[in-house]
Design a protein around this motif. Structure first.
Motif, short mmCIF file in Angstrom:
data_model
loop_
_atom_site.label_atom_id
_atom_site.label_comp_id
_atom_site.label_asym_id
_atom_site.label_seq_id
_atom_site.Cartn_x
_atom_site.Cartn_y
_atom_site.Cartn_z
N GLU A 1 -6.52 0.80 5.34
CA GLU A 1 -6.82 -0.42 4.60
C GLU A 1 -5.77 -1.50 4.87
OE1 GLU A 1 -8.01 -1.93 0.14
OE2 GLU A 1 -7.95 0.22 0.57
N ALA A 2 -4.51 -1.12 4.82
CA ALA A 2 -3.43 -2.10 5.05
C ALA A 2 -3.51 -2.68 6.46
CB ALA A 2 -2.07 -1.44 4.82
N ARG B 1 -4.73 4.66 2.93
CA ARG B 1 -3.91 3.48 2.61
C ARG B 1 -3.51 2.72 3.87
NH1 ARG B 1 -1.05 3.45 -2.42
NH2 ARG B 1 -1.84 5.06 -3.81
N TYR C 1 0.80 -1.22 0.00
CA TYR C 1 0.00 0.00 0.00
C TYR C 1 0.84 1.28 0.00
CZ TYR C 1 -4.20 -2.71 0.54
OH TYR C 1 -5.24 -3.58 0.31
#
Length: 92
Positions: A46-47, A43, A28
């Protein structure tokens, strides 16, 4: 599960190191790249969500450090109205 640290430079020039319970963060974020603050936060969220799910699948419970890292990043990002975050490097 391999863990990793990632170092960033915030728009004000300050440096910070954050923890990820999984190498997924490298999918990411890329070392040497700049990301708009909001994009960087998205990012990381989400990661870290994926990292937490991987830990949960393997060990039966999530990683307590993933939400802490997200909270630290969100708090730091809240101090900036725009700008970019530079990903310095990964360790681990």
């Amino acid at each position: 599960m391999p863990e990793m640290l990632f170092e960033v430079r915030w728009p004000d020039g300050s440096h910070q190191t954050y923890y990820s319970p999984s190498l997924i963060v490298r999918e990411y974020l890329e070392a040497g790249h700049d990301y708009p603050v909001a994009d960087f936060v998205d990012r990381v969220r989400e990661a870290m969500g994926i990292a937490d799910a991987r830990v949960r699948a393997k060990y039966g419970m999530g990683c307590s450090m993933a939400p802490v890292a997200v909270a630290q990043i969100e708090a730091a990002a809240g101090g900036f109205d725009g700008g970019t975050v530079h990903v310095e490097r990964f360790r681990g």
